[in-house]
Design an enzyme around this catalytic site. Structure first.
Site, PDB file in Angstrom:
ATOM      1  N   GLU A 147      -5.518   0.998  24.420  1.00 49.48           N
ATOM      2  CA  GLU A 147      -5.359   0.443  25.723  1.00 49.48           C
ATOM      3  C   GLU A 147      -6.107   1.379  27.042  1.00 49.48           C
ATOM      4  O   GLU A 147      -5.451   2.005  27.621  1.00 49.48           O
ATOM      5  CB  GLU A 147      -3.829   0.794  25.996  1.00 49.48           C
ATOM      6  N   GLY A 206       4.715  -1.633  18.842  1.00 54.07           N
ATOM      7  CA  GLY A 206       5.200  -1.303  17.478  1.00 54.07           C
ATOM      8  C   GLY A 206       4.698  -2.314  16.504  1.00 54.07           C
ATOM      9  O   GLY A 206       4.992  -1.991  15.219  1.00 54.07           O
ATOM     10  N   SER A 207       3.844  -3.072  16.735  1.00 50.25           N
ATOM     11  CA  SER A 207       3.067  -3.874  15.853  1.00 50.25           C
ATOM     12  C   SER A 207       2.034  -3.357  14.940  1.00 50.25           C
ATOM     13  O   SER A 207       1.683  -3.840  14.002  1.00 50.25           O
ATOM     14  CB  SER A 207       2.330  -5.010  16.520  1.00 50.25           C
TER      15      SER A 207
END
Ligand code: ADP
Ligand code: MG
Length: 212
Positions: free
Chosen positions: A161, A39-40
């Protein structure tokens, strides 16, 4: 990028601001990690870097130019992949999946592009050509996804990712690919919550937890 901000779903109950403070630069032949907790804003910042989301404030430049003056010119220089790119396969043959982007960009030499991209991604072009993308193993799918974002010959790779969900041998193969990508003089911006996986090949780290 410098001091970039973005607001998701503005003026709604779901409004969420994403912010990066400072300067994030990726030079040719280098790999920079974008890290931070869940969530950053990693995915948001990657989409801004890929010229898919326009920042609300701050600066972005590619080769010294503002990419928003001619977004498609710059999108062609970029290979971008979401997390779990193989979930978005939709073609019936590996060949068609891999040449989708160059076909859409109106580029020719699809056959040559296919073979080259597969080779760089570490898959035998002949063996996989007519196979069903959905039916491959996890590592093979990830490599097909990589082939499909480098087949238009981009200069910049932006990956979200890229190791998540893979077993160790497949993770090492993707890292090998990234190493060879750098050796080709190309650049990469990679979002990860596991910096240690990329220790041997990363040239820099931008941490959103400390710079937001
Ligand atoms: N389309 C959207 N609408 C509203 N909020 C969003 C949207 N996409 C992401 N967000 C929110 O923005 C913040 C950053 O999300 P994201 O960039 O996905 O972070 P990360 O990839 O680091 O987990 C999170 O709070 C997330 O819930
Ligand atoms: Mg994310």
């Amino acid at each position: 990028m410098k001091d970039v901000t973005y607001v998701h779903s503005p003026s709604t109950p779901f409004e969420r601001k994403v912010k990066m403070s400072g300067k994030l630069t990726v030079e040719s032949g280098k790999l920079v990690l974008l890290t931070g907790k869940n969530g950053s804003g990693k995915t948001t910042i990657l989409q801004i870097a890929a010229v898919l989301l326009k920042p609300l404030s701050g600066e972005i430049s590619i080769d010294g130019e503002d990419p928003w003056r001619d977004p498609w010119k710059f999108r062609r220089m970029i290979g971008f992949s979401f997390q779990f790119p193989e979930n978005q396969f939709f073609e019936m043959r590996v060949f068609d999946e891999v040449v989708f982007a160059p076909k859409n960009f109106g580029l020719d030499d699809l056959e040559e592009r296919y073979e080259k991209a597969m080779g760089i991604a570490g898959l035998d072009p002949k063996v996989y050509r007519d196979r069903l993308p959905f039916a491959l193993s996890g590592g093979e799918k990830r490599k097909v996804a990589i082939a499909s974002i480098i087949s238009h010959d981009p200069e910049i790779l932006i990956l979200d990712e890229p190791l998540v969900g893979l077993d160790l041998p497949s993770r090492l193969e993707i890292l090998d690919f990234l190493k060879s990508w750098k050796e080709m003089g190309k650049s990469a911006l990679v979002a990860t919550h596991r910096v240690e996986d990329f220790e041997k090949i990363a040239d820099g780290i931008f941490d959103l937890d400390q710079n937001s």
